[in-house]
Design an enzyme around this catalytic site. Structure first.
Site, PDB file in Angstrom:
ATOM      1  N   GLN A   1       0.829  -1.199   0.000  1.00 50.21           N
ATOM      2  CA  GLN A   1       0.000   0.000   0.000  1.00 50.21           C
ATOM      3  C   GLN A   1       0.862   1.248   0.000  1.00 50.21           C
ATOM      4  O   GLN A   1       1.954   1.257   0.549  1.00 50.21           O
ATOM      5  CB  GLN A   1      -0.994  -0.004   1.153  1.00 50.21           C
ATOM      6  N   ALA A   2       0.321   2.271  -0.657  1.00 53.42           N
ATOM      7  CA  ALA A   2       1.031   3.540  -0.791  1.00 53.42           C
ATOM      8  C   ALA A   2       0.041   4.661  -0.491  1.00 53.42           C
ATOM      9  O   ALA A   2      -1.154   4.540  -0.771  1.00 53.42           O
ATOM     10  CB  ALA A   2       1.586   3.678  -2.205  1.00 53.42           C
ATOM     11  N   TYR A   3       0.545   5.739   0.067  1.00 55.50           N
ATOM     12  CA  TYR A   3      -0.304   6.836   0.527  1.00 55.50           C
ATOM     13  C   TYR A   3      -0.189   8.047  -0.384  1.00 55.50           C
ATOM     14  O   TYR A   3       0.898   8.568  -0.605  1.00 55.50           O
ATOM     15  CB  TYR A   3       0.040   7.172   1.980  1.00 55.50           C
ATOM     16  N   LEU A   4      -1.345   8.464  -0.891  1.00 51.87           N
ATOM     17  CA  LEU A   4      -1.425   9.672  -1.709  1.00 51.87           C
ATOM     18  C   LEU A   4      -1.546  10.895  -0.809  1.00 51.87           C
ATOM     19  O   LEU A   4      -1.154  11.988  -1.186  1.00 51.87           O
ATOM     20  CB  LEU A   4      -2.626   9.597  -2.653  1.00 51.87           C
TER      21      LEU A   4
END
Length: 151
Positions: free
Chosen positions: A26-29
């Protein structure tokens, strides 16, 4: 509405390999508000989470594989990778045991989701759980995405 408690882990339960396991990336915008993209095995989602600790709003929207990778490139900070084991507990609960990969490979967290805050507050964790970190922002994945965390 997401209602969950988080715990650090003292030791891993026996026979971990017998439980279902999901590979998560998961990656955070954005971390304020929390907006993330997640690959969970072969499923892709965009998630919004409101502020909060024990309870908070959560909205999940499906993404295509291409959309996930396009948005992932726009993320700031660390991409969080982990293995999540789904462990049935106490007849109607599931422990989500997260074993993180680099750069957080020493971190082990368990999350348990509940139907109500009353149920969450009454929860008695198993012996292999350690400290309750539900109210510690340092253990939110969104926080980890912007920090190098040494356990």
């Amino acid at each position: 509405m997401e209602i969950e408690r988080k715990f650090l882990i003292k030791y891993l339960p026996d026979n971990l390999e017998k439980y279902a396991c999901i590979a998560i990336e998961q990656a955070y915008l954005s971390t304020d508000p929390v907006v993330r993209v997640r690959k969970s095995n072969d499923n892709y989602t965009l998630t919004y989470k409101s502020k909060g600790f024990l309870s908070r709003e959560e909205y999940n929207m499906p993404l295509t594989k291409d959309s996930y990778y396009h948005l992932r490139e726009k993320a700031d900070g660390n991409i969080i990778s982990k293995k999540r084991y789904l462990i049935p507990y106490d007849s109607n609960l599931t422990i989500e045991l997260d074993l993180f990969l680099e750069p957080f490979e020493t971190l082990m967290l368990a999350e348990v989701e509940f139907d109500s805050e009353e149920q969450a507050k009454a929860f008695i964790p198993p012996d292999w759980f350690e400290k309750d970190v539900t109210f510690s922002k340092e253990y939110h994945n969104s926080y980890l995405s912007s920090k190098i965390f040494n356990v």
